[in-house]
Design a protein around this motif. Structure first.
Motif, PDB file in Angstrom:
ATOM      1  N   ALA A 822      -7.486   9.289 -46.264  1.00  0.00           N
ATOM      2  CA  ALA A 822      -8.508  10.339 -46.237  1.00  0.00           C
ATOM      3  C   ALA A 822      -9.682   9.942 -45.361  1.00  0.00           C
ATOM      4  O   ALA A 822     -10.210  10.748 -44.581  1.00  0.00           O
ATOM      5  CB  ALA A 822      -8.974  10.632 -47.663  1.00  0.00           C
ATOM      6  N   VAL A 823     -10.134   8.687 -45.455  1.00  0.00           N
ATOM      7  CA  VAL A 823     -11.244   8.211 -44.624  1.00  0.00           C
ATOM      8  C   VAL A 823     -10.841   8.233 -43.154  1.00  0.00           C
ATOM      9  O   VAL A 823     -11.610   8.636 -42.272  1.00  0.00           O
ATOM     10  CB  VAL A 823     -11.677   6.797 -45.059  1.00  0.00           C
ATOM     11  CG1 VAL A 823     -12.708   6.225 -44.077  1.00  0.00           C
ATOM     12  CG2 VAL A 823     -12.265   6.828 -46.468  1.00  0.00           C
ATOM     13  N   ALA A 824      -9.604   7.812 -42.848  1.00  0.00           N
ATOM     14  CA  ALA A 824      -9.145   7.787 -41.458  1.00  0.00           C
ATOM     15  C   ALA A 824      -9.092   9.185 -40.872  1.00  0.00           C
ATOM     16  O   ALA A 824      -9.405   9.402 -39.688  1.00  0.00           O
ATOM     17  CB  ALA A 824      -7.775   7.118 -41.379  1.00  0.00           C
ATOM     18  N   GLU A 825      -8.681  10.157 -41.694  1.00  0.00           N
ATOM     19  CA  GLU A 825      -8.561  11.528 -41.182  1.00  0.00           C
ATOM     20  C   GLU A 825      -9.901  12.093 -40.735  1.00  0.00           C
ATOM     21  O   GLU A 825      -9.965  12.938 -39.830  1.00  0.00           O
ATOM     22  CB  GLU A 825      -7.922  12.412 -42.249  1.00  0.00           C
ATOM     23  CG  GLU A 825      -6.426  12.142 -42.424  1.00  0.00           C
ATOM     24  CD  GLU A 825      -5.826  12.924 -43.575  1.00  0.00           C
ATOM     25  OE1 GLU A 825      -6.613  13.374 -44.449  1.00  0.00           O
ATOM     26  OE2 GLU A 825      -4.588  13.072 -43.625  1.00  0.00           O
ATOM     27  N   VAL A 826     -10.990  11.623 -41.343  1.00  0.00           N
ATOM     28  CA  VAL A 826     -12.319  12.101 -40.952  1.00  0.00           C
ATOM     29  C   VAL A 826     -12.608  11.743 -39.497  1.00  0.00           C
ATOM     30  O   VAL A 826     -13.313  12.469 -38.798  1.00  0.00           O
ATOM     31  CB  VAL A 826     -13.387  11.504 -41.888  1.00  0.00           C
ATOM     32  CG1 VAL A 826     -14.783  11.873 -41.410  1.00  0.00           C
ATOM     33  CG2 VAL A 826     -13.158  11.979 -43.318  1.00  0.00           C
ATOM     34  N   SER A 827     -12.039  10.624 -39.024  1.00  0.00           N
ATOM     35  CA  SER A 827     -12.317  10.167 -37.657  1.00  0.00           C
ATOM     36  C   SER A 827     -11.622  11.025 -36.613  1.00  0.00           C
ATOM     37  O   SER A 827     -12.035  11.046 -35.454  1.00  0.00           O
ATOM     38  CB  SER A 827     -11.856   8.716 -37.484  1.00  0.00           C
ATOM     39  OG  SER A 827     -10.436   8.643 -37.497  1.00  0.00           O
ATOM     40  N   GLY A 828     -10.535  11.695 -36.989  1.00  0.00           N
ATOM     41  CA  GLY A 828      -9.781  12.468 -36.019  1.00  0.00           C
ATOM     42  C   GLY A 828      -8.912  11.622 -35.111  1.00  0.00           C
ATOM     43  O   GLY A 828      -8.282  12.146 -34.184  1.00  0.00           O
ATOM     44  N   ASP A 829      -8.805  10.319 -35.371  1.00  0.00           N
ATOM     45  CA  ASP A 829      -7.993   9.405 -34.552  1.00  0.00           C
ATOM     46  C   ASP A 829      -6.584   9.373 -35.125  1.00  0.00           C
ATOM     47  O   ASP A 829      -6.347   8.850 -36.214  1.00  0.00           O
ATOM     48  CB  ASP A 829      -8.610   7.999 -34.561  1.00  0.00           C
ATOM     49  CG  ASP A 829      -7.904   7.049 -33.603  1.00  0.00           C
ATOM     50  OD1 ASP A 829      -6.679   7.152 -33.452  1.00  0.00           O
ATOM     51  OD2 ASP A 829      -8.596   6.204 -33.013  1.00  0.00           O
ATOM     52  N   ARG A 830      -5.610   9.944 -34.374  1.00  0.00           N
ATOM     53  CA  ARG A 830      -4.258  10.076 -34.894  1.00  0.00           C
ATOM     54  C   ARG A 830      -3.614   8.718 -35.173  1.00  0.00           C
ATOM     55  O   ARG A 830      -2.893   8.551 -36.168  1.00  0.00           O
ATOM     56  CB  ARG A 830      -3.401  10.858 -33.882  1.00  0.00           C
ATOM     57  CG  ARG A 830      -2.007  11.165 -34.416  1.00  0.00           C
ATOM     58  CD  ARG A 830      -1.193  11.944 -33.390  1.00  0.00           C
ATOM     59  NE  ARG A 830       0.137  12.211 -33.881  1.00  0.00           N
ATOM     60  CZ  ARG A 830       1.141  12.700 -33.154  1.00  0.00           C
ATOM     61  NH1 ARG A 830       0.914  13.015 -31.884  1.00  0.00           N
ATOM     62  NH2 ARG A 830       2.336  12.905 -33.679  1.00  0.00           N
ATOM     63  N   GLU A 831      -3.858   7.755 -34.292  1.00  0.00           N
ATOM     64  CA  GLU A 831      -3.229   6.443 -34.513  1.00  0.00           C
ATOM     65  C   GLU A 831      -3.830   5.742 -35.727  1.00  0.00           C
ATOM     66  O   GLU A 831      -3.135   5.069 -36.481  1.00  0.00           O
ATOM     67  CB  GLU A 831      -3.383   5.555 -33.279  1.00  0.00           C
ATOM     68  CG  GLU A 831      -2.613   4.245 -33.415  1.00  0.00           C
ATOM     69  CD  GLU A 831      -2.672   3.392 -32.159  1.00  0.00           C
ATOM     70  OE1 GLU A 831      -2.040   2.331 -32.160  1.00  0.00           O
ATOM     71  OE2 GLU A 831      -3.354   3.789 -31.201  1.00  0.00           O
ATOM     72  N   LEU A 832      -5.128   5.898 -35.920  1.00  0.00           N
ATOM     73  CA  LEU A 832      -5.774   5.305 -37.091  1.00  0.00           C
ATOM     74  C   LEU A 832      -5.174   5.892 -38.368  1.00  0.00           C
ATOM     75  O   LEU A 832      -4.896   5.171 -39.341  1.00  0.00           O
ATOM     76  CB  LEU A 832      -7.278   5.555 -37.025  1.00  0.00           C
ATOM     77  CG  LEU A 832      -8.174   4.680 -37.893  1.00  0.00           C
ATOM     78  CD1 LEU A 832      -8.013   3.215 -37.537  1.00  0.00           C
ATOM     79  CD2 LEU A 832      -9.635   5.098 -37.728  1.00  0.00           C
ATOM     80  N   VAL A 833      -4.962   7.188 -38.369  1.00  0.00           N
ATOM     81  CA  VAL A 833      -4.339   7.838 -39.529  1.00  0.00           C
ATOM     82  C   VAL A 833      -2.907   7.332 -39.706  1.00  0.00           C
ATOM     83  O   VAL A 833      -2.450   7.074 -40.831  1.00  0.00           O
ATOM     84  CB  VAL A 833      -4.360   9.368 -39.360  1.00  0.00           C
ATOM     85  CG1 VAL A 833      -3.600  10.048 -40.503  1.00  0.00           C
ATOM     86  CG2 VAL A 833      -5.789   9.880 -39.299  1.00  0.00           C
ATOM     87  N   ALA A 834      -2.177   7.182 -38.592  1.00  0.00           N
ATOM     88  CA  ALA A 834      -0.793   6.716 -38.673  1.00  0.00           C
ATOM     89  C   ALA A 834      -0.716   5.328 -39.303  1.00  0.00           C
ATOM     90  O   ALA A 834       0.189   5.034 -40.101  1.00  0.00           O
ATOM     91  CB  ALA A 834      -0.168   6.705 -37.270  1.00  0.00           C
ATOM     92  N   ARG A 835      -1.639   4.471 -38.973  1.00  0.00           N
ATOM     93  CA  ARG A 835      -1.643   3.133 -39.579  1.00  0.00           C
ATOM     94  C   ARG A 835      -1.843   3.202 -41.088  1.00  0.00           C
ATOM     95  O   ARG A 835      -1.197   2.489 -41.861  1.00  0.00           O
ATOM     96  CB  ARG A 835      -2.750   2.278 -38.943  1.00  0.00           C
ATOM     97  CG  ARG A 835      -2.462   1.878 -37.505  1.00  0.00           C
ATOM     98  CD  ARG A 835      -3.544   0.962 -36.985  1.00  0.00           C
ATOM     99  NE  ARG A 835      -3.221   0.438 -35.660  1.00  0.00           N
ATOM    100  CZ  ARG A 835      -3.821  -0.613 -35.107  1.00  0.00           C
ATOM    101  NH1 ARG A 835      -4.771  -1.250 -35.773  1.00  0.00           N
ATOM    102  NH2 ARG A 835      -3.474  -1.025 -33.916  1.00  0.00           N
ATOM    103  N   ARG A 836      -2.761   4.039 -41.525  1.00  0.00           N
ATOM    104  CA  ARG A 836      -3.002   4.160 -42.966  1.00  0.00           C
ATOM    105  C   ARG A 836      -1.802   4.802 -43.681  1.00  0.00           C
ATOM    106  O   ARG A 836      -1.455   4.438 -44.797  1.00  0.00           O
ATOM    107  CB  ARG A 836      -4.263   4.982 -43.215  1.00  0.00           C
ATOM    108  CG  ARG A 836      -5.514   4.471 -42.532  1.00  0.00           C
ATOM    109  CD  ARG A 836      -6.091   3.197 -43.192  1.00  0.00           C
ATOM    110  NE  ARG A 836      -5.367   1.993 -42.906  1.00  0.00           N
ATOM    111  CZ  ARG A 836      -5.484   1.257 -41.782  1.00  0.00           C
ATOM    112  NH1 ARG A 836      -6.275   1.658 -40.807  1.00  0.00           N
ATOM    113  NH2 ARG A 836      -4.814   0.142 -41.634  1.00  0.00           N
TER     114      ARG A 836
END
Length: 1000
Positions: A822-836
């Protein structure tokens, strides 16, 4: 008889079979290294040093082991017979704890047999049997099939090739001279001319040609041969013919009939008159003012406890007893390394070869100042019978008289503790049959027959030396403590003798007692004392001669505890331009206060470093020492930032809010090279961080915190557990000195590192530190609040999810993983979300009560793998592929899972992700066991246990032991299986202890 041929292309000749090249050049180089020291241990480290010119790769040990395996396979293939004991032919290469031994006699190796035959020839020649000597050399030279060690790579092969080539040339010269002595002058002329085509600069061959021509009645051609020799030497080398060749030329010009009777082996010497040969050389009749005295015998006694150094001793004895004219041997090395001991042992060994006496002088005065050559010559002249009143006044005249007195003698001159070439040159004899043996810290410009640089002793020899001094019972009673004491002494002979002497004088002390005392850096040097001579005093002699700038640099460079440093790192610490820093470093190397393994790389010997730090504490102010630590921390931080930016996909966000830096950092390369740089400097990074934590300097602490925060980017290739002490020490320092974001970052860094530590207790401490990060920054900071708080909270949530997964708390792990997504999704960075999301899928795979099916998990894994492939994010792609393989394995697709794990394993090894490689190994073992391939499962699990031990992670270690135990049980190895399963269960139980018992 099995033979190994090195005098040409390397070949292995089995006892039953034909010669063949044993594989590729790499294995051949290893075989050659073992063969040249047949019967003796060659360590893996020595083999590695011999194979690689520069810093060896991280896989070097594995390469050597693989080469030995390939050699054994080749030997068994070409010689399948077993001996009467049942051993296979490949057992000729024996394995020890630290290396290998070639179990063959010297006669089986042509290069060693060549040396034996040339030594036999010298013996027969000295005994007056030139014909037998020539026959031995004919056999020796007949073994050559081309250039020695042809085509072999590596510095060791190059060094041995040069040495063997030189020995061959000397043997050719000696063989031709022996044939001259046998009266075969005319027929030898073509042979000598062919030898000169191969060795055009060897004056002995030119002399042999002149003598052969002269004895054949071709005196004019002998004179032309001299002119040819002089022209070749002048045009191509820029030197004139030597005095011996010029004397022979003069004798030919004078039509000296004595040349017709001179033995060929002395062709380059003007023959002494019969009267001189009949007179005792020490009597020197007819020289006014010179008394008849016994031959001088000034050598001090050889040390009773001489240990090891056999290779160096053999080389020195060979150089001084090998028949070379004007032989000069030099021994160099730092103070206390044993130069004098080796010199005296060598001198006593060769003394019989110098029947006209041995002269000895210590070229350093009682105060450590260089001795006056004129005063030393006065002592030599007195020993040679010159009355004091007849000593010449000038140094040049004393040197001339000294050389005149030795002109017809064979005398060994031992010059100990030389300060430089200028001091030594007037003390060298001029006669061809005399020799000099010199010791010095450094004597680079000294022309020498042989130079032997000494370093610390090997472990076994160091332990043996302590036993000789302290008493052999110490070795039997406390072998491990003695070995540790030898290491604490830096394997330096003076320190080893001092430690042994203290134990001998204190029989009630255990070795462990002295080891504890020398382990305290503040007391180390004070404990190493032999009477009035201390290790510290030896080092003081070197530093007392340093100019002020070099002396301050010597102290400053020791403060950061660098394991090794380059010019750029030293320049940062010293706050100097790189060119100036390099000048200082090279001056310290010349003074033997720094050591260098490769160009541009420097390090302190352990004891020299301890001495330098003690000197810095006494002579530099606290503010100066703090400034050095701050600059070192700045350089290390800048270097780690550069490595992150060169190798990590998220480098921008990770380093955007980093602490300001003064230096540019190291040249870490790009991609994989940057990652390998981090692994190579790990001990230095840990040491500098620990010093920064204790420095009391806010800037140094902040830089160290940023460094430790970035190091987990490389968790797959470095053991983060080694940072545990440094990271936890930073927390109170950051809270006290920095506050705010830096303190929160320190909690995060300690939490991440403790998660990777070898102690299960540290996992609970890790959780407490990471929860403290959430307390400081809040549960869900927005990216706009600054990259540091946002990323620290995001990563802390992910770390907490992994911790709870290790504890087996699947619900808590899932909750933290979902919050991190959820925190990663706030950033809008797809790769960051993929890692989480990757982390969330890992939780789902391992949770027996998973919320989504294995098929869906596999599909999502493939989707995320596409993201990481497009972003070229190798680290997370490997993790995603392993999660997919795990879902297949748990779904019953054992063979398919094994195939997936093999592909992931190859990828992990290629990219250097050691931790992922280890995890993949134990997973692959489980898959192989499920397919019924128990043998492969055992071997794979063994590799996993080794990798887990290096990674120092408790859960990884537990999984590895469990996989190995289950595989061993399947193949019937019940006892070993039970041991591994019990160890795994101990670790699992420790991981599941209540977190309330952990110390925060």
């Amino acid at each position: 008889m099995t033979r190994i041929l090195l005098l040409g292309p390397v070949q292995y000749v089995p006892a039953r079979g034909t010669a063949a090249r044993p594989g590729a050049p790499g294995p051949q180089a290893v075989l050659a290294a073992l063969a040249l020291r047949a019967g003796n241990l060659v360590t893996i480290d020595e083999l590695i040093d011999g194979l690689y010119h520069d810093d060896p790769p991280s896989t070097a040990r594995r390469v050597v082991v693989n080469y030995v395996h390939r050699l054994r396979t080749h030997i068994d293939r070409v010689d399948p017979a077993e001996d009467t004991s049942g051993e296979r032919p490949s057992a000729v290469i024996g394995t020890t704890d630290d290396g290998y031994v070639l179990r063959l006699p010297d006669e089986s190796v042509d290069a060693l047999r060549f040396g034996l035959l040339t030594a036999r020839a010298r013996h027969h020649a000295r005994s007056g049997d030139p014909a037998t000597a020539a026959t031995a050399l004919e056999e020796a030279l007949g073994m050559w099939r081309g250039p020695a060690l042809a085509g072999l790579p590596g510095p060791a092969a190059e060094d041995h090739r040069r040495a063997l080539t030189e020995q061959r040339a000397s043997a050719v010269e000696h063989h031709l001279e022996l044939l001259l002595e046998c009266g075969r002058s005319a027929e030898l002329v073509p042979d000598i001319l062919r030898a000169l085509e191969a060795y055009p600069y060897r004056e002995r061959l030119h002399g042999a040609l002149m003598l052969a021509l002269y004895r054949s009645g071709r005196g004019a051609e002998a004179l032309l041969a001299f002119e040819d020799a002089r022209r070749v030497l002048a045009d191509e080398l820029g030197v004139d013919a030597g005095p011996a060749l010029r004397e022979l030329h003069a004798a030919v010009l004078a039509e000296d009939q004595a040349l017709l009777a001179v033995p060929g082996g002395r062709a380059l010497l003007v023959a002494p008159s019969p009267a001189d040969e009949d007179s005792p050389p020490s009597a020197a009749p007819g020289r006014p003012g010179v008394q008849e005295l016994p031959a001088p015998a000034q050598l001090p006694p050889a040390p009773y406890d001489f240990t090891g150094r056999q290779e160096q001793l053999s080389a020195l004895v060979g150089a001084l007893n090998g028949g070379a004219e004007h032989a000069v041997a030099v021994i160099t090395g730092m103070g206390g390394v044993g130069k004098t001991t080796l010199a005296l042992r060598t001198a006593h060994t060769v003394a019989a070869g110098y029947p006209d006496g041995q002269l000895y002088a210590n070229l350093r005065g009682p105060d450590g100042a260089p001795g006056d050559p004129a005063a030393i010559l006065a002592g030599f002249l007195a020993a040679l019978g010159v009355p004091h009143e007849r000593f010449p006044a000038s140094l040049a005249d004393r040197t001339a008289l000294f050389r005149t007195l030795l002109s017809r003698r064979a005398v060994l001159v031992v010059l100990d503790n030389a300060a430089g070439v200028t001091q030594v040159e007037p003390l060298l004899p001029g006669a061809a049959r005399c020799a000099a043996l010199i010791t010095a810290r450094a004597l680079a410009a000294m022309p020498a027959t042989l130079t032997v640089p000494l370093v610390g002793m090997g472990t076994d020899d160091a332990v043996e030396l302590i036993g000789k001094v302290a008493g052999a019972r110490r070795l039997d009673e406390e072998p491990e403590a003695v070995a540790a004491l030898a290491a604490a002494c830096g394997h330096l002979p003076l320190a080893l003798r001092a430690a042994g002497a203290r134990l001998a004088a204190r029989p009630a002390w255990s070795v462990a007692t002295l080891l504890e005392r020398v382990s305290d850096q503040a007391r180390l040097l004070g404990e190493l004392r032999v009477g009035e001579l201390t290790v510290e005093a030896v080092f003081e002699l070197s530093t007392s001669q340093l100019p002020p700038r070099q002396a301050r640099a010597f102290m400053a460079l020791s403060i950061p505890h660098y394991a090794e440093f380059d010019v750029r790192g030293a320049a940062a610490v010293l706050d100097l331009p790189e060119r100036d820093a390099e000048t200082v470093l090279e001056a310290l190397v010349d003074a033997v206060l720094l050591e260098t393994r490769a160009p541009g790389r420097y390090h302190f010997h352990d004891l020299v470093g301890a001495y330098a730090r003690a000197k810095a504490k006494a002579e530099l102010s606290e503010s100066e020492r703090r400034a050095v630590v701050r600059r070192a921390a700045d350089y290390i931080c800048a270097s780690v930032v550069a490595a992150v930016r060169a190798s990590q996909p998220l480098a921008g966000p990770l380093t955007a809010d980093i602490h300001p830096r003064r230096s540019a950092g190291a040249d870490v390369g790009t991609g994989r090279d940057a990652m390998l740089w981090v692994r190579g400097v790990l001990p230095t990074v840990v040491a500098v961080v620990e010093q920064a934590a204790a420095s009391g300097d806010p800037d140094a602490v902040a830089l160290a915190v940023d460094t430790v925060t970035l190091v987990p980017c490389f968790e797959d290739i470095v053991p983060l557990g080694s940072f545990a002490q440094a990271a936890t020490a930073l927390v109170p320092a950051a809270v006290a000195l920095c506050g705010g974001d830096i303190a929160g970052t320190a909690y995060y860094a300690a939490g991440v590192v403790l998660q990777k530590h070898s102690s299960p207790e540290s996992l609970h401490r890790s959780r407490a530190h990471l929860l403290r990060v959430l307390d400081i920054f809040g549960d869900a900071p927005a990216p706009g609040g600054g990259p540091r708080p946002f990323l620290l909270v995001l990563f802390s949530l992910a770390m907490l999810a992994q911790l709870e997964l290790q504890f087996g708390n699947f619900a808590a792990a899932r909750a933290y993983a979902e919050r991190s997504v959820a925190v990663a999704e706030v950033s809008g960075d797809r790769e960051l979300v993929a890692r989480r999301r990757t982390l969330l899928l890992q939780v789902e795979v391992e949770d027996p009560e998973r919320r989504i099916g294995l098929v869906r998990i596999g599909a999502e894994c493939r989707e995320l793998s596409g993201v990481f492939t497009r972003r070229e994010d190798e680290k997370w792609l490997i993790r995603m592929l392993m999660t997919e393989a795990e879902s297949v394995l748990r779904g019953g697709g054992h063979a398919e899972a094994a195939g997936l794990y093999r592909r992931v394993l190859e990828r992990a090894r290629h990219s250097g992700h050691a931790r992922n490689e280890t995890e993949c190994l134990f997973r692959l073992s489980e898959a192989l066991l499920a397919t019924g391939d128990a043998g492969a499962a055992v071997e794979t699990a063994r590799d996993a246990v080794v990798g887990a031990r290096l990674a120092q992670e408790p859960l990884l270690t537990a999984h590895g032991h469990r996989a190995l135990g289950l595989a061993l049980r399947t193949v019937g190895e019940e006892a070993e299986a039970a041991s591994h399963l019990e160890r795994a269960e101990e670790l699992y139980r420790a991981l599941r202890r209540p977190s309330g018992t952990a110390e925060v």
